[in-house]
Design an enzyme around this catalytic site. Structure first.
Site, PDB file in Angstrom:
ATOM      1  N   LYS A 172       0.852  -1.189   0.000  1.00 14.28           N
ATOM      2  CA  LYS A 172       0.000   0.000   0.000  1.00 14.28           C
ATOM      3  C   LYS A 172       0.890   1.243   0.000  1.00 14.28           C
ATOM      4  O   LYS A 172       1.911   1.292   0.699  1.00 14.28           O
ATOM      5  CB  LYS A 172      -0.905  -0.035   1.234  1.00 14.28           C
ATOM      6  CG  LYS A 172      -1.961   1.052   1.300  1.00 14.28           C
ATOM      7  CD  LYS A 172      -2.825   0.826   2.532  1.00 14.28           C
ATOM      8  CE  LYS A 172      -3.910   1.878   2.698  1.00 14.28           C
ATOM      9  NZ  LYS A 172      -4.762   1.607   3.881  1.00 14.28           N
ATOM     10  N   SER A 179      -9.398   1.549   3.114  1.00 13.73           N
ATOM     11  CA  SER A 179      -8.607   2.358   2.197  1.00 13.73           C
ATOM     12  C   SER A 179      -7.589   1.551   1.391  1.00 13.73           C
ATOM     13  O   SER A 179      -6.977   2.088   0.456  1.00 13.73           O
ATOM     14  CB  SER A 179      -7.864   3.435   2.996  1.00 13.73           C
ATOM     15  OG  SER A 179      -7.011   2.868   3.978  1.00 13.73           O
ATOM     16  N   SER A 192      -9.741  -0.943   7.145  1.00 14.62           N
ATOM     17  CA  SER A 192      -9.177  -0.697   5.816  1.00 14.62           C
ATOM     18  C   SER A 192      -8.448  -1.870   5.188  1.00 14.62           C
ATOM     19  O   SER A 192      -8.082  -1.802   4.020  1.00 14.62           O
ATOM     20  CB  SER A 192      -8.249   0.520   5.866  1.00 14.62           C
ATOM     21  OG  SER A 192      -8.992   1.703   5.998  1.00 14.62           O
TER      22      SER A 192
END
Length: 491
Positions: free
Chosen positions: A88, A163, A187
């Site tokens: 990420k 996210s 997330s």
């Protein structure tokens, strides 16, 4: 030589690929080139990557090839050696830009690796690139205004969740063998559920977040996303700080389950708002677990409803403090997406009394949560990861049709459930996931089926502090009896 079917290889497990390496039937360089080709071909539809680090990936793959396959070398770093993964893009990577999905950091190149990146490098993992996300990890859609919205590989019109949406989409589409995401209010688990993969949020502090751009330090965690439970365990292995006597995650499949599990089905909150389609799949998953010998008990966990507000009241000011200290907010408010800017503004207005009261509530909830598990004699809780499947991109609200939910829920756990009406999409995706962050406990989402429109549903197990191995065992027990064999249309 590569196997005849490159797509099958792209969706193989980490253990299968590792075995091919050691039999000299496949090289890390061949595999890395295959995945880079898949990213070039498929990712324009998904926008799952922000940065593809092709040169770095090939250099790392060549090193892994020398160490694993050269006759004069016998350095084997373990099951991740030569395995292509992603990260990420809020995780620091030396000499590879780390944008956090923002305009503000669009050209930021860290000089050092995050701790977890150094640990993965030491394990021999190959970094393909950095994945797209909700800006600064501050949202659940991954509808990024600066790098484009991430699309769900099961339906390109839908969000992947957030996210860590780019990580989940890339894993689900066979563009990498796993990814590391972050989880402050769901997330990791939300996109895992919406994209039909496995996502594990570890106990707070068990995986270092040093070198991870913070959202809310009291809640932030980092953990793996993968297509299978054993793959998630292998990704967790090098980054988890284990307690004395705890089994190694990499030994998951070999560690025998010596007792029957008892799971708590919450009487309130988790099943109060759930769509008819999701509850049907959840109900079928419980039946499958029951056939495996799992026992169920209804359980009440005090203070659950208050976790929604408390989580926000902690995250709002902590996020704003970081952005203020960095000199970005409010001075560069126009450089943020509208939704993130508005939440940072809320954080600026949150009073100290509100924040401290939320922290005090958090301590009470942690105590009550563990007491509830102990008093009811359950190993973990089980419930749907999200009460809905993936909404469409830009869909701000959803109407819950729960007309058939209540009677089934009464049969399952003795209490009616299901609340219809219009709900905020963001609130729906967060509600079943925030409690784990507030309590600082581990939770795992595992695919448990599909709705009639072919969208995945996630099953979540929530345990006590340092119960990662127990949750992995539970998830593996279910996965082995209920394997995920479908592949998304994009993949």
């Amino acid at each position: 030589m590569l196997p005849a079917h490159d797509t099958d290889l792209a969706f193989a497990s980490i253990s299968q690929v590792a075995a091919l390496f050691r039999k000299r039937q496949l090289s890390p360089v061949e595999l890395t080139r295959l995945l880079l080709d898949r990213i070039a071909k498929l990712d324009p539809q998904l926008s799952s990557f922000i940065t593809v680090a092709a040169d770095l990936a090939l250099a790392q793959a060549r090193q892994a090839e020398r160490e694993l396959l050269a006759r004069k070398s016998s350095r084997d770093r373990g099951p991740l050696h030569g395995i292509p993964i992603s990260l990420k893009d809020n995780i620091y990577t030396a000499d590879v830009r780390t944008t956090a999905g923002s305009r503000i950091l669009a050209n930021f190149i860290p000089q050092h690796d995050a701790t977890l990146v150094a640990q993965l490098k030491a394990a021999g993992a190959v970094l393909l690139g950095k994945t797209n996300l909700h800006e600064f990890a501050y949202g659940v859609t991954s509808n990024n205004p600066h790098f484009g919205p991430v699309h769900n590989p099961w339906n390109l019109a839908c969000i992947p969740g957030g996210s860590s949406g780019g990580s989940a989409a890339a894993v689900a589409a066979g563009l990498c063998y796993g990814s590391i995401g972050t989880d402050t209010g769901g997330s990791i688990r939300i996109p895992a559920a919406l994209c039909g993969i496995v996502g594990l949020k570890p106990t707070l502090g068990r995986v270092s977040v040093d070198g991870v751009i913070p959202l809310s330090p009291k809640l932030d965690c980092a953990g793996p996303l993968a297509r299978t439970v054993p793959d998630a365990a292998l990704l967790l292995e090098p980054i988890l700080q284990r307690v004395k006597g705890e089994p190694s995650p990499r030994a998951l499949e070999k560690s025998a389950v010596k007792r029957k599990f008892t799971l708590g089905i919450p009487n309130e909150f988790f099943l109060d708002v759930v769509s008819q389609e999701v509850y049907f799949v959840f109900d079928e998953a419980l039946r499958a677990l029951k056939k495996l010998g799992v026992r169920f008990k209804p359980i009440s966990v005090p203070l659950l409803k208050e976790t929604e507000d408390a989580g926000s009241q902690i995250a709002w000011p902590e996020a704003t403090l970081y952005h203020s200290q960095a000199g970005w907010f409010p001075g560069r408010a126009a450089d943020y997406g509208e939704d993130v800017s508005s939440r940072l503004a809320i954080g600026a207005k949150t009073t100290a009394v509100t924040y401290l009261s939320a922290l005090e509530f958090r301590e009470k909830f942690i105590q009550q949560f563990h007491l509830a598990l102990e008093d009811h004699g359950v190993d973990a809780l089980v419930y749907p990861t999200t009460p809905i499947t993936a909404p469409q991109i830009g869909q701000e609200t959803m109407r819950i049709d729960s007309s058939a939910v209540s009677s089934r829920a009464t049969r399952t756990n003795g209490s009616p459930a299901g609340s219809g009406g219009e709900h905020s999409t963001r609130a729906l995706l967060l509600r079943n996931n925030r409690p784990a962050n507030l309590a600082g406990v581990p939770a795992i989402s595992v695919p448990c089926g599909f709705t009639p429109d072919n969208l995945p549903v996630g099953l979540q197990f929530l345990g006590a502090v340092t119960d990662e191995h127990l949750l992995l065992q539970l998830a593996l027990l279910f996965e082995q009896a209920h394997p995920q064999t479908r592949r998304p249309p994009v993949g």
